[in-house]
Design a protein around this motif. Structure first.
Motif, short mmCIF file in Angstrom:
data_model
loop_
_atom_site.label_atom_id
_atom_site.label_comp_id
_atom_site.label_asym_id
_atom_site.label_seq_id
_atom_site.Cartn_x
_atom_site.Cartn_y
_atom_site.Cartn_z
N UNK A 356 0.85 -1.19 0.00
CA UNK A 356 0.00 0.00 0.00
C UNK A 356 0.88 1.24 0.00
N UNK A 357 0.54 2.15 -0.88
CA UNK A 357 1.24 3.43 -0.93
C UNK A 357 0.32 4.51 -0.39
N UNK A 358 0.89 5.58 0.11
CA UNK A 358 0.07 6.67 0.64
C UNK A 358 0.76 8.00 0.40
N UNK A 359 -0.03 9.03 0.26
CA UNK A 359 0.49 10.38 0.22
C UNK A 359 -0.17 11.18 1.34
N UNK A 360 0.48 12.26 1.76
CA UNK A 360 -0.10 13.09 2.80
C UNK A 360 -0.97 14.18 2.16
N UNK A 361 -1.92 14.65 2.93
CA UNK A 361 -2.89 15.62 2.43
C UNK A 361 -2.31 17.03 2.45
N UNK A 362 -2.53 17.75 1.38
CA UNK A 362 -2.14 19.16 1.30
C UNK A 362 -3.41 20.01 1.23
N UNK A 363 -3.53 20.97 2.14
CA UNK A 363 -4.69 21.86 2.15
C UNK A 363 -4.22 23.31 1.97
N UNK A 364 -5.17 24.21 1.96
CA UNK A 364 -4.86 25.63 1.81
C UNK A 364 -5.38 26.39 3.03
N UNK A 365 -4.54 27.22 3.63
CA UNK A 365 -4.97 27.99 4.81
C UNK A 365 -5.73 29.25 4.38
N UNK A 366 -6.15 30.04 5.37
CA UNK A 366 -6.96 31.24 5.09
C UNK A 366 -6.21 32.27 4.25
N UNK A 367 -4.90 32.22 4.31
CA UNK A 367 -4.09 33.17 3.53
C UNK A 367 -3.83 32.66 2.11
N UNK A 368 -4.35 31.46 1.81
CA UNK A 368 -4.15 30.91 0.49
C UNK A 368 -2.86 30.14 0.33
N UNK A 369 -2.16 29.92 1.44
CA UNK A 369 -0.89 29.18 1.40
C UNK A 369 -1.14 27.68 1.57
N UNK A 370 -0.39 26.87 0.84
CA UNK A 370 -0.52 25.43 0.96
C UNK A 370 0.05 24.94 2.28
N UNK A 371 -0.67 24.02 2.93
CA UNK A 371 -0.24 23.45 4.20
C UNK A 371 -0.25 21.93 4.07
N UNK A 372 0.87 21.30 4.35
CA UNK A 372 0.96 19.84 4.28
C UNK A 372 0.63 19.26 5.65
N UNK A 373 -0.39 18.41 5.70
CA UNK A 373 -0.74 17.72 6.95
C UNK A 373 0.02 16.39 6.96
N UNK A 374 1.18 16.40 7.63
CA UNK A 374 2.07 15.23 7.53
C UNK A 374 1.60 14.03 8.33
N UNK A 375 0.48 14.15 9.06
CA UNK A 375 -0.07 13.00 9.77
C UNK A 375 -1.39 12.54 9.17
N UNK A 376 -1.78 13.11 8.01
CA UNK A 376 -3.04 12.77 7.35
C UNK A 376 -2.71 11.98 6.08
N UNK A 377 -2.92 10.66 6.15
CA UNK A 377 -2.49 9.77 5.07
C UNK A 377 -3.66 9.38 4.16
N UNK A 378 -3.44 9.52 2.84
CA UNK A 378 -4.43 9.20 1.83
C UNK A 378 -4.01 7.92 1.11
N UNK A 379 -4.88 6.91 1.16
CA UNK A 379 -4.56 5.59 0.63
C UNK A 379 -5.27 5.39 -0.71
N UNK A 380 -4.54 4.84 -1.68
CA UNK A 380 -5.12 4.53 -2.98
C UNK A 380 -4.58 3.19 -3.46
N UNK A 381 -5.50 2.32 -3.90
CA UNK A 381 -5.13 0.97 -4.37
C UNK A 381 -5.79 0.75 -5.73
N UNK A 382 -5.14 -0.01 -6.60
CA UNK A 382 -5.67 -0.26 -7.93
C UNK A 382 -6.88 -1.20 -7.88
#
Length: 386
Positions: A356-382
């Motif tokens: 299983x591979x995972x990437x971390x979630x990237x969101x945008x804060x109120x100032x429009x800056x990207x924020x990486x949530x390094x403890x939020x894992x997104x799982x994708x499987x074929x």
């Protein structure tokens, strides 16, 4: 008011237990303290989603009730968030409880995790499939596990087209569309479907927590899918955001000759056994290959071969099983970081029986800056085509 007063009183009592006696504890007392490791698991009820419930039962069977503490959220968790908080605090009240895993982390989970943090900052907290703002949940827990909802906005239309779809019907309801990730996925799905030549239909279904309940929502799916097939033809793919509606969706889609590329929570166990009348013998429990074989046979008997697909592993069950193994090793001191991606991926792959591979979630804060949530894992499987 009574519930709020009760929660306040319970919180104060827990604070006394965990902090009030601290000044009288000697180093000798600490050395002789219980080293027993307990892990709390909170899931939906069977009525809401059986997979997580059965995964928790499996962990109870594996390690025993003296190690795994198991509770469920109320069926109507939206209106009974105080109960969810109280149940979570009950875990924290046991000094041997070193970790809590909640899957699905329904609305109210963030407040519950926050209350636990107030009285037991030492507890490892893992949230699976959050139903609240990702940034808020990530701040309350150590690890968040979720399917890659945003990537599914592209993979579902692509898989639907691969199976022969010309139309994609997306069923949901306002409560689910208030979940940021689900709403964003729907928007991506619409754009992607139209980009690859699929007609996108945004359909509203009844909320299972509404007046008609789960039975009413399920009956709607059984009745509406044939109507949609009559309108758009058999090369119509159906998708629904709710777990309780997967069985009737699969059954109605198969009976009407439609397409189902993926359930809301992709897994061979999610919806298929109930929809197809598959009885899993005790000696085959947990045997994914057996279940996939039975699904393929049932679909073939009704000319559904090649019109259905899913992920080859039960991902939410994997979250719970891997979460327990990760938490147990952490509590036993085998590693010290609360968020250790390498070990987490090892546990997920071991529980799933596939890499299983995972990437971390990237969101945008109120100032429009990207924020990486390094403890939020997104799982994708074929996918596996059935």
């Amino acid at each position: 008011m009574f519930k709020k007063g009760f929660l306040l009183l319970l919180t104060m009592m827990l604070l006394v237990v965990f902090t009030g006696c601290g000044s009288s504890t000697t180093s000798g007392d600490a050395a002789n303290a219980s080293k027993k490791v307990k892990i709390g698991i909170m899931t939906n009820t069977v009525a809401q989603n059986e997979e997580e419930y059965r995964a928790a039962e499996k962990m109870v069977k594996k390690y025993g009730k003296d190690v795994i503490l198991f509770k469920t959220t109320p069926d109507n968790f939206m209106k009974e968030q105080e109960t969810t908080i109280a149940n979570m605090l009950a875990f924290a009240a046991d000094p041997d409880c070193k970790a809590i895993i909640m899957c699905q982390a329904v609305p109210g989970a963030a407040a519950a995790f926050e209350k636990v943090r107030e009285v037991r900052p030492d507890i490892l907290l893992i949230a699976g499939v959050p139903g609240e703002d990702p940034d808020m949940v990530a701040k309350k827990v150590d690890i968040v596990l979720n399917t890659d909802e945003l990537a599914m906005g592209k993979t579902i239309p692509a898989q639907a087209k691969k199976l022969g779809a010309t139309t994609l019907v997306h069923y949901s309801f306002p409560r689910h569309m208030s979940y940021p990730l689900l709403a964003q996925r729907r928007d991506i799905m619409k754009v992607e479907a139209e980009k690859i030549g699929l007609k996108f239909v945004d359909a509203t279904a009844p909320d299972p927590l509404g007046d008609a309940g789960v039975p009413g929502a399920q009956q709607f799916m059984l009745e509406d899918i044939p109507r949609k097939i009559n309108e758009y033809g058999k090369n119509t793919n159906f998708f629904n955001t709710n777990c309780a509606m997967q069985e009737p969706l699969i059954k109605a889609t198969l009976d009407a000759g439609g397409i189902d590329a993926q359930q809301c929570c992709p897994s061979p166990y999610h919806g298929y056994p109930g929809a197809l009348g598959i009885q899993i013998p005790a000696d085959k429990a947990g045997d994914v290959d057996y279940v996939i074989g039975e699904i393929k046979a049932k679909l073939a008997a009704k000319n559904g071969t090649g019109r259905f697909s899913t992920w080859p592993v039960p991902v939410t069950m994997t979250f719970i099983e891997a979460g327990v193994e990760y938490a147990k090793d952490w509590a036993e001191g085998k590693f010290t970081e609360r968020n250790n991606k390498e070990i987490l991926m090892q546990k997920l792959s071991a529980a799933a029986g596939t890499k299983i591979e995972a990437q971390t979630l990237t969101t945008t804060d109120k100032a429009g800056q990207e924020v990486v949530l390094d403890n939020f894992y997104l799982i994708l499987i074929d996918y596996i085509t059935l």
